[in-house]
Design a protein around this motif. Structure first.
Motif, short mmCIF file in Angstrom:
data_model
loop_
_atom_site.label_atom_id
_atom_site.label_comp_id
_atom_site.label_asym_id
_atom_site.label_seq_id
_atom_site.Cartn_x
_atom_site.Cartn_y
_atom_site.Cartn_z
N ALA A 98 0.83 -1.21 0.00
CA ALA A 98 0.00 0.00 0.00
C ALA A 98 0.87 1.26 0.00
N VAL A 99 1.89 1.27 0.81
CA VAL A 99 2.77 2.44 0.90
C VAL A 99 3.49 2.66 -0.43
N ASP A 100 4.03 1.59 -1.00
CA ASP A 100 4.74 1.72 -2.28
C ASP A 100 3.81 2.17 -3.40
N SER A 101 2.61 1.61 -3.44
CA SER A 101 1.67 1.94 -4.51
C SER A 101 1.17 3.37 -4.41
N ALA B 9 -13.88 -6.30 -8.25
CA ALA B 9 -14.31 -5.23 -9.17
C ALA B 9 -13.15 -4.29 -9.49
N PHE B 10 -12.37 -3.90 -8.48
CA PHE B 10 -11.24 -3.01 -8.74
C PHE B 10 -10.18 -3.70 -9.59
N ASN B 11 -9.96 -4.97 -9.34
CA ASN B 11 -8.97 -5.70 -10.13
C ASN B 11 -9.39 -5.79 -11.60
N LYS B 12 -10.67 -6.06 -11.82
CA LYS B 12 -11.17 -6.16 -13.19
C LYS B 12 -11.07 -4.82 -13.91
N ALA B 13 -11.19 -3.73 -13.15
CA ALA B 13 -11.12 -2.39 -13.74
C ALA B 13 -9.69 -1.96 -14.04
N GLY B 14 -8.71 -2.70 -13.55
CA GLY B 14 -7.33 -2.35 -13.81
C GLY B 14 -6.73 -1.39 -12.82
N LEU B 15 -7.29 -1.30 -11.62
CA LEU B 15 -6.69 -0.46 -10.58
C LEU B 15 -5.29 -0.99 -10.28
N PRO B 16 -4.29 -0.12 -10.23
CA PRO B 16 -2.93 -0.59 -9.98
C PRO B 16 -2.83 -1.43 -8.70
N LYS B 17 -2.00 -2.44 -8.74
CA LYS B 17 -1.82 -3.34 -7.62
C LYS B 17 -1.43 -2.57 -6.36
N GLY B 18 -2.09 -2.89 -5.27
CA GLY B 18 -1.77 -2.28 -3.98
C GLY B 18 -2.58 -1.06 -3.63
N VAL B 19 -3.32 -0.50 -4.60
CA VAL B 19 -4.12 0.69 -4.28
C VAL B 19 -5.32 0.30 -3.42
N PHE B 20 -5.94 -0.82 -3.73
CA PHE B 20 -6.99 -1.36 -2.85
C PHE B 20 -6.65 -2.80 -2.49
N GLN B 21 -6.64 -3.09 -1.19
CA GLN B 21 -6.39 -4.44 -0.70
C GLN B 21 -7.32 -4.71 0.48
#
Length: 462
Positions: free
Chosen positions: A34-37, A172-184
């Motif tokens: 999360a911090v890195d993203s 849903a966020f993953n399918k939308a292409g949200l960058p990894k780590g932005v939502f977990q």
């Protein structure tokens, strides 16, 4: 100590979901990600964030039927109503996305010769969202969407009763292409939840739950100098004036009291009715409530499902029994609702009269399908009784005279005031409470303020 959580469905007592709890190493890895993203996400343009978030909402809505069925089994919402939460999720998420550009715009100052000055709203960093089971998608998205739109990263801890809700949002966020780590999300024990709040990389906590839970949050973050949004309990009142449309008032307040089996922080739990219309209101209210069908949540004809667990039903039964012993009158015969049975989460609705504030049912949060109705002699008496509470989330007045209604609203200690409606969150308005209903604000443009910090720019011309 068990290293897993089990969701016991109130529908039939079966184990509906089982998930492993996150280990210490996976928790720290999640935080690090999360911090890195966030370092990259905060630099994206708001319109780019909006494009991804809109795709996530569309992906979520596309799974409406599956989500409704899972919600029904996890927490007991009747299947005929369950899909409504998906629609509410869409409404709130899209509203927060649409207002982000304006809400996050720099604050311009008056011209000053030789200087440029402005205030920028910058993200806090990583937001930890702790969401409850009763409205598991609506309460979560109130904080998740504006946090992400503001440039923060989010870690969600959902209730052990509704773990699939966290997974559906992530999907849903993953399918939308949200960058990894932005939502977990993480499935956490209570102890791990507290420890994560104390992690130096958590910059804000958004909590929805009980007053005791809110106290836990404040203790956990004490000395860290970070913010927390706390949406806690309610004992929300309605007042029926003598000039009210009684049919409309009955329909709206009974729905506000019994929808979701009364398991709503802003549900109507106490009603004050002017003496001139009291008997008429009570008669119509009782007639309407008797028409509810208590049943399994997966039955399409059910309009009143079980409460979340048997222990919750027992608490509610005890509160009602105590009120009756103190002189309250119960208007609903549990025998008319055959599924009502001690030791189960199936509980008949109840309307109580001859109640007063010496009874817990009129002062202590019930969180179940029970409402007390008390006769009052004047507007002033109603105001005093409505304010006689440790809570202050919403309050409603039913009247044909808007000016008088607003004047009453000015005197009420509440976060949201309604006239001729109740139990609804308008995403354009700030959702907030006073007293033990918590502090902070979600929704509306103001909901972005707690998820950002001001950064002032002061440039002298050379």
């Amino acid at each position: 100590m068990s290293n897993s959580i089990k969701t016991i469905s109130p529908v039939d007592g079966s184990v509906y979901v089982e998930r492993e709890l996150a280990s210490n190493s996976s928790i720290q890895n999640t935080v690090n990600q999360a911090v890195d993203s966030q370092k990259l996400w905060r630099s994206t343009l708001i319109r780019e964030r909006a494009a991804v978030c809109k795709k996530a909402v569309a992906a979520f809505v596309a799974k409406k039927d599956d989500i409704a069925r899972e919600l029904c089994w996890q927490m007991g919402r009747p299947i005929c109503y369950a899909a409504g939460e998906v629609s509410g999720f869409e409404e709130r998420a899209c509203a927060m996305i649409s207002m982000a550009e304006e809400a996050l715009a720099p604050v311009q100052t008056p011209d000053k010769p030789g200087f440029q000055r402005w205030i920028k709203r910058v993200p806090l960093g990583t937001v930890f969202v702790v969401a409850p089971w009763n409205y598991p998608f609506l309460t979560a998205i109130n904080a998740i969407m504006p946090a992400i739109m503001a440039g923060n990263t989010v870690i969600l801890k959902h209730s052990a009763q509704t773990p699939l809700c966290a997974e559906r949002i992530a999907e849903a966020f993953n399918k939308a292409g949200l960058p990894k780590g932005v939502f977990q999300y993480l499935h956490l024990s209570h102890q791990s939840t507290e420890e994560l709040m104390q992690n130096d990389s958590i910059d804000y906590v958004a909590f929805t739950g009980s007053v005791a839970g809110g106290e836990m949050v404040e203790k956990a973050i004490a000395g860290r100098f970070i913010g927390a949004g706390l949406e806690l309990g309610g004992k929300d009142p309605a007042y029926i004036r003598a000039d009210a449309d009684i049919d409309q008032a009955v329909e709206v307040t009974m729905d506000g009291a019994f929808f979701n089996s009364g398991q709503s922080c802003c549900g109507i739990e106490r009603i004050y009715v002017h003496k001139d219309v009291y008997d008429r209101f009570v008669d119509k209210a009782v007639t309407l409530v008797k028409q509810y069908k208590l049943g399994r949540s997966d039955d399409p004809e059910t309009t009143l499902g079980p409460v979340v667990r048997a222990t919750a039903a027992e608490f509610i039964r005890n509160q009602v029994s105590e009120a009756i012993a103190q002189g309250a009158t119960a208007h609903i015969d549990a025998n008319d609702f055959p599924l009502d049975s001690p030791g189960t989460p199936y509980l008949a609705p109840q309307v109580l009269t001859n109640v007063d504030h010496s009874m817990r049912v009129m002062t202590e949060e019930t969180f179940g399908p029970v409402v007390g109705i008390q006769k009052v002699l004047s507007d002033q008496e109603a105001i005093e009784l409505m304010n006689d509470s440790e809570f202050g989330l919403t309050a409603s007045v039913f009247t044909r005279d808007t000016d008088v209604g607003v004047a009453i609203g000015e005197e009420l200690e509440t976060g949201t005031f309604f006239i001729n409606r109740c139990d609804y969150l308008d995403p354009a308005l700030a959702w907030t409470g006073v007293k033990n209903s918590g502090r902070g604000c979600t929704l509306s443009r103001l909901g972005y303020e707690s998820l950002t910090r001001p950064k002032s720019f002061h440039i002298k011309a050379t």
